[in-house]
Design an enzyme around this catalytic site. Structure first.
Site, PDB file in Angstrom:
ATOM      1  N   GLU A  78       4.492  -8.913  74.349  1.00 18.96           N
ATOM      2  CA  GLU A  78       5.808  -9.217  73.757  1.00 18.96           C
ATOM      3  C   GLU A  78       6.728  -7.996  73.708  1.00 18.96           C
ATOM      4  OE1 GLU A  78       5.744 -11.536  70.150  1.00 18.96           O
ATOM      5  OE2 GLU A  78       7.871 -11.158  69.787  1.00 18.96           O
ATOM      6  N   LYS A 261       3.986 -14.246  61.325  1.00 16.58           N
ATOM      7  CA  LYS A 261       3.811 -14.034  62.766  1.00 16.58           C
ATOM      8  C   LYS A 261       4.263 -12.615  63.122  1.00 16.58           C
ATOM      9  CE  LYS A 261       4.789 -14.245  67.335  1.00 16.58           C
ATOM     10  NZ  LYS A 261       5.560 -13.273  68.120  1.00 16.58           N
ATOM     11  N   ASP A 277     -12.256  -8.998  67.903  1.00 18.35           N
ATOM     12  CA  ASP A 277     -12.107 -10.450  67.948  1.00 18.35           C
ATOM     13  C   ASP A 277     -10.838 -10.815  67.157  1.00 18.35           C
ATOM     14  OD1 ASP A 277     -12.192 -13.169  67.456  1.00 18.35           O
ATOM     15  OD2 ASP A 277     -14.358 -13.229  67.187  1.00 18.35           O
ATOM     16  N   HIS A 375      15.533  -7.135  70.671  1.00 20.29           N
ATOM     17  CA  HIS A 375      14.543  -7.940  71.386  1.00 20.29           C
ATOM     18  C   HIS A 375      14.997  -8.196  72.816  1.00 20.29           C
ATOM     19  CE1 HIS A 375      10.997 -10.371  70.948  1.00 20.29           C
ATOM     20  NE2 HIS A 375      11.571 -11.321  71.663  1.00 20.29           N
TER      21      HIS A 375
HETATM   22  P1  NDP Z   1     -23.200  -7.663  67.678  1.00 17.87           P
HETATM   23  O1  NDP Z   1     -24.042  -8.868  67.815  1.00 17.87           O
HETATM   24  O2  NDP Z   1     -22.853  -6.930  68.922  1.00 17.87           O
HETATM   25  O3  NDP Z   1     -23.951  -6.689  66.659  1.00 17.87           O
HETATM   26  C1  NDP Z   1     -23.509  -5.403  66.366  1.00 17.87           C
HETATM   27  C2  NDP Z   1     -24.242  -4.384  67.238  1.00 17.87           C
HETATM   28  O4  NDP Z   1     -23.737  -3.094  66.963  1.00 17.87           O
HETATM   29  C3  NDP Z   1     -25.729  -4.365  66.951  1.00 17.87           C
HETATM   30  O5  NDP Z   1     -26.409  -4.417  68.177  1.00 17.87           O
HETATM   31  C4  NDP Z   1     -25.938  -3.012  66.286  1.00 17.87           C
HETATM   32  O6  NDP Z   1     -27.128  -2.412  66.701  1.00 17.87           O
HETATM   33  C5  NDP Z   1     -24.817  -2.188  66.859  1.00 17.87           C
HETATM   34  N1  NDP Z   1     -24.463  -1.031  66.029  1.00 17.87           N
HETATM   35  C6  NDP Z   1     -24.443   0.242  66.450  1.00 17.87           C
HETATM   36  N2  NDP Z   1     -24.037   1.058  65.492  1.00 17.87           N
HETATM   37  C7  NDP Z   1     -23.775   0.304  64.417  1.00 17.87           C
HETATM   38  C8  NDP Z   1     -23.278   0.590  63.119  1.00 17.87           C
HETATM   39  N3  NDP Z   1     -22.989   1.830  62.725  1.00 17.87           N
HETATM   40  N4  NDP Z   1     -23.068  -0.437  62.270  1.00 17.87           N
HETATM   41  C9  NDP Z   1     -23.337  -1.713  62.645  1.00 17.87           C
HETATM   42  N5  NDP Z   1     -23.818  -2.042  63.861  1.00 17.87           N
HETATM   43  C10 NDP Z   1     -24.039  -1.042  64.747  1.00 17.87           C
HETATM   44  O7  NDP Z   1     -21.829  -7.967  66.967  1.00 17.87           O
HETATM   45  P2  NDP Z   1     -21.500  -8.637  65.576  1.00 17.87           P
HETATM   46  O8  NDP Z   1     -22.700  -9.093  64.825  1.00 17.87           O
HETATM   47  O9  NDP Z   1     -20.589  -7.684  64.883  1.00 17.87           O
HETATM   48  O10 NDP Z   1     -20.699  -9.938  66.013  1.00 17.87           O
HETATM   49  C11 NDP Z   1     -19.419  -9.805  66.596  1.00 17.87           C
HETATM   50  C12 NDP Z   1     -19.301 -10.744  67.781  1.00 17.87           C
HETATM   51  O11 NDP Z   1     -19.605 -12.069  67.397  1.00 17.87           O
HETATM   52  C13 NDP Z   1     -17.913 -10.776  68.351  1.00 17.87           C
HETATM   53  O12 NDP Z   1     -18.010 -10.742  69.745  1.00 17.87           O
HETATM   54  C14 NDP Z   1     -17.387 -12.123  67.885  1.00 17.87           C
HETATM   55  O13 NDP Z   1     -16.393 -12.585  68.765  1.00 17.87           O
HETATM   56  C15 NDP Z   1     -18.613 -12.964  67.902  1.00 17.87           C
HETATM   57  N6  NDP Z   1     -18.658 -14.175  67.083  1.00 17.87           N
HETATM   58  C16 NDP Z   1     -17.682 -14.524  66.173  1.00 17.87           C
HETATM   59  C17 NDP Z   1     -17.786 -15.666  65.414  1.00 17.87           C
HETATM   60  C18 NDP Z   1     -16.726 -15.975  64.406  1.00 17.87           C
HETATM   61  O14 NDP Z   1     -15.854 -15.175  64.161  1.00 17.87           O
HETATM   62  N7  NDP Z   1     -16.747 -17.153  63.773  1.00 17.87           N
HETATM   63  C19 NDP Z   1     -18.928 -16.570  65.578  1.00 17.87           C
HETATM   64  C20 NDP Z   1     -19.919 -16.098  66.499  1.00 17.87           C
HETATM   65  C21 NDP Z   1     -19.762 -14.947  67.223  1.00 17.87           C
HETATM   66  P3  NDP Z   1     -28.525  -2.802  66.041  1.00 17.87           P
HETATM   67  O15 NDP Z   1     -28.871  -4.143  66.580  1.00 17.87           O
HETATM   68  O16 NDP Z   1     -29.421  -1.740  66.538  1.00 17.87           O
HETATM   69  O17 NDP Z   1     -28.357  -2.796  64.579  1.00 17.87           O
END
Ligand code: NDP
Length: 420
Positions: A78, A261, A277, A375
């Site tokens: 935009e 918005k 996300d 704009h």
């Molecule tokens: P992930 O499943 O990728 O989990 C986070 C990853 O980050 C883990 O593998 C974790 O490692 C790693 N990590 C590394 N450093 C850190 C830290 N300091 N703190 C926390 N984690 C760390 O992502 P999320 O669980 O965050 O889920 C987000 C995703 O889910 C997005 O892609 C979203 O679009 C999607 N999603 C959204 C939904 C919704 O909004 N309703 C529904 C379903 C999915 P380790 O495993 O070693 O801990």
């Protein structure tokens, strides 16, 4: 024709698509243009991948939050969003910059349990077994616990539909640098057998809630009237018009939607650049805004005892610096480095600050010169390009359209024809 499409290689998919849509070689070349996100990576991110989609990435400037200066990567198609954010940020920086705070970052997992007969007893049982249940949740995602995060508390709610009462259990989880959707979904699924056993109900629905009201960030700014004046209006008048514009949005849902918005213009652009996300942040922001049953403006504008204009914006900010596809997106990784953001909490405060600056820019323009002037400058350039203008011609065609106020495709084509 598209049977088994997901199993094909990208070039096979393009051949099928070429036949299906009658694509020319030039059109195929557009789909074959590889941007910053490698095709190889994109192919692992989504299904049926054929290409990557690019939007401009710009830098929002002049932003000062809690005394720290930021150059903010913003991804948006935009026109004017980045210019507006930069100019409002300059104004706010002259008044000491934005102040931002964070409520902490607890995300919410939700389980809907049906068929519970005695709600009071079930609630008591959940409270009594809280420590055990938190251990079960943490055992489902031990790496989070190891990093210092994890499940923190359980809350019980009653939700009534027209048909029945649902026993709802919320799990609050500290997800550290991640947004936590997958982490929380894993935890609530693991918890359900014990929740069902303890309540006697059936946990039919188990997923995170996108209303992350336990993870909010707040930005405020205070601007003296001597910084608000324009060519035709005093600072006091501009201030009062901004406050009146806020009051209008507080009273009218049609205006509130547009007010909000404008705020999300900035927030989405920042968080898209950071590979977050954006849908979850949008869902969270709008739900939070309507949490008392009425959809309202996200920000508030008022006048303090000194007569300064005061802006405030609090929003849930389920942002992340890790997880999802952030690490595999080269530009998202770069965004963090460019903005010099240390962690998710700082990103949340930066995003909400950008939202407030964006809001100020829009309101100030609206109540003074109108939104179209700024704009349309960029819009005129996009229109000139759409009409076929090239190189220096773009600027000339845009200027001519701005002079006459006729900014549309046929006018641009007419000017190009006359020029050539
Ligand atoms: P992930 O499943 O990728 O989990 C986070 C990853 O980050 C883990 O593998 C974790 O490692 C790693 N990590 C590394 N450093 C850190 C830290 N300091 N703190 C926390 N984690 C760390 O992502 P999320 O669980 O965050 O889920 C987000 C995703 O889910 C997005 O892609 C979203 O679009 C999607 N999603 C959204 C939904 C919704 O909004 N309703 C529904 C379903 C999915 P380790 O495993 O070693 O801990």
């Amino acid at each position: 024709m598209f049977e088994g499409y997901y199993k094909k290689s990208r070039s096979e998919r393009l051949q099928i698509l070429r036949d299906y849509a009658g694509l020319t070689d030039a059109e195929l070349a557009i789909l074959n243009h590889e941007g910053a996100l490698p095709f190889e990576t994109a192919n692992h991110m989504v299904e049926n991948m054929i290409s990557t989609f690019q939007v401009p990435l710009g830098l929002g400037l002049n932003m000062v939050v809690n005394g720290k200066k930021y150059a903010v990567p913003m991804a948006t198609e935009e026109p004017s969003v980045i210019a507006a954010m930069s100019s409002a940020s300059k104004l706010i920086a002259q008044s000491g910059g934005l102040k931002a705070t964070s409520s902490g970052r607890l995300m919410v997992g939700q389980m809907a349990v049906y068929g519970v007969l005695n709600f009071e007893r079930a609630k008591q049982t959940i409270i009594e077994h809280q420590t055990f249940l938190l251990d079960v949740a943490n055992a489902a995602y031990p790496s989070l616990l190891k990093r210092g995060g994890g499940a923190r508390e359980l809350i019980v709610r009653e939700v009534e539909t027209t048909e029945e009462k649902i026993f709802v259990v919320h799990l609050h989880v500290e997800t550290l640098e991640a947004m936590g959707a997958n982490m929380i979904n894993t935890m609530v699924e693991a918890l359900c057998p014990d929740i069902e056993r303890l309540t006697g109900g059936t946990a039919e629905m188990k997923i995170l809630s996108n209303l992350t009201d336990q993870a909010t960030a707040t930005a405020t700014c205070t601007i003296p009237t001597n910084l608000l004046f324009t060519k035709n209006r005093s600072g006091e008048e501009v201030r009062d018009r901004i406050v009146r514009a806020f009051a209008f949005s507080d009273a009218d849902i049609y205006r509130a939607a547009t007010h909000n918005k404008g705020i999300m213009n900035g927030i989405d652009a920042v968080l898209l650049a950071f590979g977050n996300d954006v849908r979850s942040i949008e869902a969270s922001a709008h739900a939070f805004t309507a949490r008392d049953g009425r959809y309202r403006p996200m920000s508030r504008w008022s006048v303090n005892a000194r007569g300064d204009l005061v802006g405030e914006l609090t929003l849930p900010m389920p942002v992340a610096t890790v997880g999802g596809s952030i690490a595999i997106s080269p530009l998202a990784t770069l965004a963090k480095k460019i903005a010099k953001v240390e962690n998710a909490e700082e990103l949340a405060m930066l995003a909400v600050s950008v939202g407030l600056a964006q809001n100020l820019a829009a309101l100030k323009a609206l109540v003074t010169e109108g939104i179209q002037r700024g704009h349309m400058t960029l819009q005129a350039k996009s229109t000139a390009i759409s009409a076929g203008a090239k190189g220096e011609e773009i600027e000339r065609v845009a200027e001519k359209m701005l002079e006459t106020g006729q900014i549309n495709l046929s006018e641009a084509k007419k000017i190009i024809e006359e020029e050539r």
